[in-house]
Enzyme design. Structure first.
Site, PDB file in Angstrom:
ATOM      1  N   SER A  77      -6.103 -37.774   7.912  1.00 10.58           N
ATOM      2  CA  SER A  77      -6.574 -37.073   9.116  1.00 10.58           C
ATOM      3  C   SER A  77      -7.666 -37.944   9.785  1.00 10.58           C
ATOM      4  O   SER A  77      -8.847 -37.783   8.912  1.00 10.58           O
ATOM      5  CB  SER A  77      -6.822 -35.692   8.987  1.00 10.58           C
ATOM      6  OG  SER A  77      -7.394 -35.119  10.002  1.00 10.58           O
TER       7      SER A  77
ATOM      8  N   HIS B 200      -2.458 -39.223  10.462  1.00  9.78           N
ATOM      9  CA  HIS B 200      -2.424 -37.881  11.186  1.00  9.78           C
ATOM     10  C   HIS B 200      -3.654 -37.673  11.966  1.00  9.78           C
ATOM     11  O   HIS B 200      -4.787 -38.124  11.903  1.00  9.78           O
ATOM     12  CB  HIS B 200      -2.887 -36.722  10.152  1.00  9.78           C
ATOM     13  CG  HIS B 200      -2.674 -35.358  10.479  1.00  9.78           C
ATOM     14  ND1 HIS B 200      -1.287 -34.848  10.946  1.00  9.78           N
ATOM     15  CD2 HIS B 200      -3.464 -34.403  11.024  1.00  9.78           C
ATOM     16  CE1 HIS B 200      -1.410 -33.759  11.235  1.00  9.78           C
ATOM     17  NE2 HIS B 200      -2.510 -33.277  11.544  1.00  9.78           N
TER      18      HIS B 200
ATOM     19  N   ASP C 219      -5.217 -35.519  14.945  1.00  5.51           N
ATOM     20  CA  ASP C 219      -5.164 -34.106  15.679  1.00  5.51           C
ATOM     21  C   ASP C 219      -5.551 -34.092  17.254  1.00  5.51           C
ATOM     22  O   ASP C 219      -6.516 -35.095  17.587  1.00  5.51           O
ATOM     23  CB  ASP C 219      -6.255 -33.601  14.954  1.00  5.51           C
ATOM     24  CG  ASP C 219      -5.937 -32.933  13.615  1.00  5.51           C
ATOM     25  OD1 ASP C 219      -4.603 -32.358  13.545  1.00  5.51           O
ATOM     26  OD2 ASP C 219      -6.416 -33.363  12.776  1.00  5.51           O
TER      27      ASP C 219
ATOM     28  N   MET D 274      -6.852 -32.086  20.177  1.00  9.48           N
ATOM     29  CA  MET D 274      -7.450 -30.591  20.576  1.00  9.48           C
ATOM     30  C   MET D 274      -7.793 -30.703  22.084  1.00  9.48           C
ATOM     31  O   MET D 274      -8.611 -31.453  22.469  1.00  9.48           O
ATOM     32  CB  MET D 274      -8.696 -30.381  19.521  1.00  9.48           C
ATOM     33  CG  MET D 274      -8.244 -30.470  18.177  1.00  9.48           C
ATOM     34  SD  MET D 274      -9.675 -30.073  17.182  1.00  9.48           S
ATOM     35  CE  MET D 274      -9.031 -30.464  15.568  1.00  9.48           C
TER      36      MET D 274
ATOM     37  N   HIS E 291      -0.461 -34.123  15.760  1.00  7.67           N
ATOM     38  CA  HIS E 291      -0.655 -32.699  15.728  1.00  7.67           C
ATOM     39  C   HIS E 291      -1.289 -32.143  16.893  1.00  7.67           C
ATOM     40  O   HIS E 291      -2.427 -32.563  17.197  1.00  7.67           O
ATOM     41  CB  HIS E 291      -1.386 -32.468  14.580  1.00  7.67           C
ATOM     42  CG  HIS E 291      -1.640 -30.785  14.433  1.00  7.67           C
ATOM     43  ND1 HIS E 291      -2.411 -30.283  13.461  1.00  7.67           N
ATOM     44  CD2 HIS E 291      -0.935 -29.925  14.713  1.00  7.67           C
ATOM     45  CE1 HIS E 291      -2.355 -29.001  13.491  1.00  7.67           C
ATOM     46  NE2 HIS E 291      -1.348 -28.707  14.326  1.00  7.67           N
TER      47      HIS E 291
ATOM     48  N   MET F  77      -2.838 -29.456  18.908  1.00  7.06           N
ATOM     49  CA  MET F  77      -3.272 -28.093  19.070  1.00  7.06           C
ATOM     50  C   MET F  77      -3.857 -27.955  20.548  1.00  7.06           C
ATOM     51  O   MET F  77      -5.080 -27.767  20.912  1.00  7.06           O
ATOM     52  CB  MET F  77      -4.556 -28.077  18.267  1.00  7.06           C
ATOM     53  CG  MET F  77      -3.941 -28.243  16.628  1.00  7.06           C
ATOM     54  SD  MET F  77      -5.417 -28.146  15.381  1.00  7.06           S
ATOM     55  CE  MET F  77      -5.663 -29.997  15.308  1.00  7.06           C
TER      56      MET F  77
ATOM     57  N   MET G 133      -0.538 -24.488   8.347  1.00  7.72           N
ATOM     58  CA  MET G 133      -2.094 -24.724   8.397  1.00  7.72           C
ATOM     59  C   MET G 133      -2.625 -23.851   7.445  1.00  7.72           C
ATOM     60  O   MET G 133      -2.461 -22.574   7.141  1.00  7.72           O
ATOM     61  CB  MET G 133      -2.839 -24.142   9.784  1.00  7.72           C
ATOM     62  CG  MET G 133      -2.358 -25.022  11.099  1.00  7.72           C
ATOM     63  SD  MET G 133      -2.880 -26.707  10.644  1.00  7.72           S
ATOM     64  CE  MET G 133      -4.524 -26.735  10.632  1.00  7.72           C
TER      65      MET G 133
ATOM     66  N   ASP H 229      -2.020 -28.727   6.101  1.00 11.45           N
ATOM     67  CA  ASP H 229      -3.319 -29.232   6.658  1.00 11.45           C
ATOM     68  C   ASP H 229      -4.701 -28.371   6.453  1.00 11.45           C
ATOM     69  O   ASP H 229      -4.558 -27.287   6.889  1.00 11.45           O
ATOM     70  CB  ASP H 229      -3.181 -29.693   8.005  1.00 11.45           C
ATOM     71  CG  ASP H 229      -4.169 -30.293   8.655  1.00 11.45           C
ATOM     72  OD1 ASP H 229      -5.145 -30.586   8.109  1.00 11.45           O
ATOM     73  OD2 ASP H 229      -4.194 -30.740   9.808  1.00 11.45           O
TER      74      ASP H 229
END
Length: 218
Positions: free
Chosen positions: A7, A32, A34, A36, A66, A68, A137, A173
């Site tokens: 990540s 990975h 993320d 956000m 991913h 979010m 999660m 994760d």
């Protein structure tokens, strides 16, 4: 197939190119990323420009995105154009799951759906045959470095029972380290997302240690 997905949330931002090349050359070819927005989760991270930069550094890597963010469909096209191979959105963040699955699929990408720790795994059931992966999660999403929630083991077992007939990958994760990854694999996960345990210390040694465990569990 067991997959390690380091990540980027824990990467050294002053040495992104160096560290991405090191994890990839050590054998981790899935990254990975993320995304956000500071609304769905209380943090802000990367956007399409960073994803595009990662794709430039690692043209052959699998970029596991991913999202979010609230109403993630607003950004699907931007993520696809920036180089995403998979887009995972949150069940809790959308008003139309079927629409979002279709939008990602139409772009030729793999489709994933994630749920927060308080959301029942059963909400995935109506969509499981339309997905490529589900992301459980094991911490509250938003920040790296949290501790693995023990209740995630039962959630992973339930997710594996649901996913197995359809060949859907079960990703996990949050709070994953060398000392608990075997139990996490045994519970049903086959995609392991970890940040701190890869990027803190000797990256090559960390990746090889994880891959050794993942390969012995195949």
């Amino acid at each position: 197939m067991n997959i390690l997905a380091p990540s980027m949330l824990s990467i050294d931002f002053g040495n992104i190119e160096r560290d991405l090349n090191e994890v990839y050359n050590a054998g981790a070819n899935t990254i990975h990323v993320d995304i956000m927005d500071g609304a769905f989760v209380p943090n802000i991270s990367f956007g399409p420009p960073v994803l595009k930069y990662v794709r430039k550094i690692l043209p052959d890597a699998f970029l596991d995105v991913h999202m979010m963010v609230q109403e993630p469909s607003r950004y699907f096209k931007h993520m696809a154009e920036a180089g995403a191979d998979n887009i995972t959105f949150h069940y809790e963040a959308t008003t139309d799951v079927d629409r979002d699955i279709s939008l990602i699929r139409e772009m030729g990408l793999r489709v994933g759906m994630s749920i927060k720790p308080a959301t029942p795994v059963s909400v995935l059931a109506p969509y499981i045959d339309k997905l490529d992966q589900i992301l459980i999660m094991s911490v509250e999403p938003g920040f790296g470095g949290q501790s693995f929630m023990p209740e995630a083991f039962d959630r992973l077992r339930e997710a594996r029972r649901m996913a197995e007939p359809y060949g859907v990958d079960v990703e996990v994760d949050g709070g994953i380290y060398l000392d608990n990854v075997r139990d996490i694999l045994d519970a049903g996960a086959n995609m392991i997302v970890t940040g701190s345990a890869v990027f803190k210390g000797n990256i090559t040694d960390n990746v090889k240690s994880f891959l050794s465990i993942l390969n012995e569990k195949m």
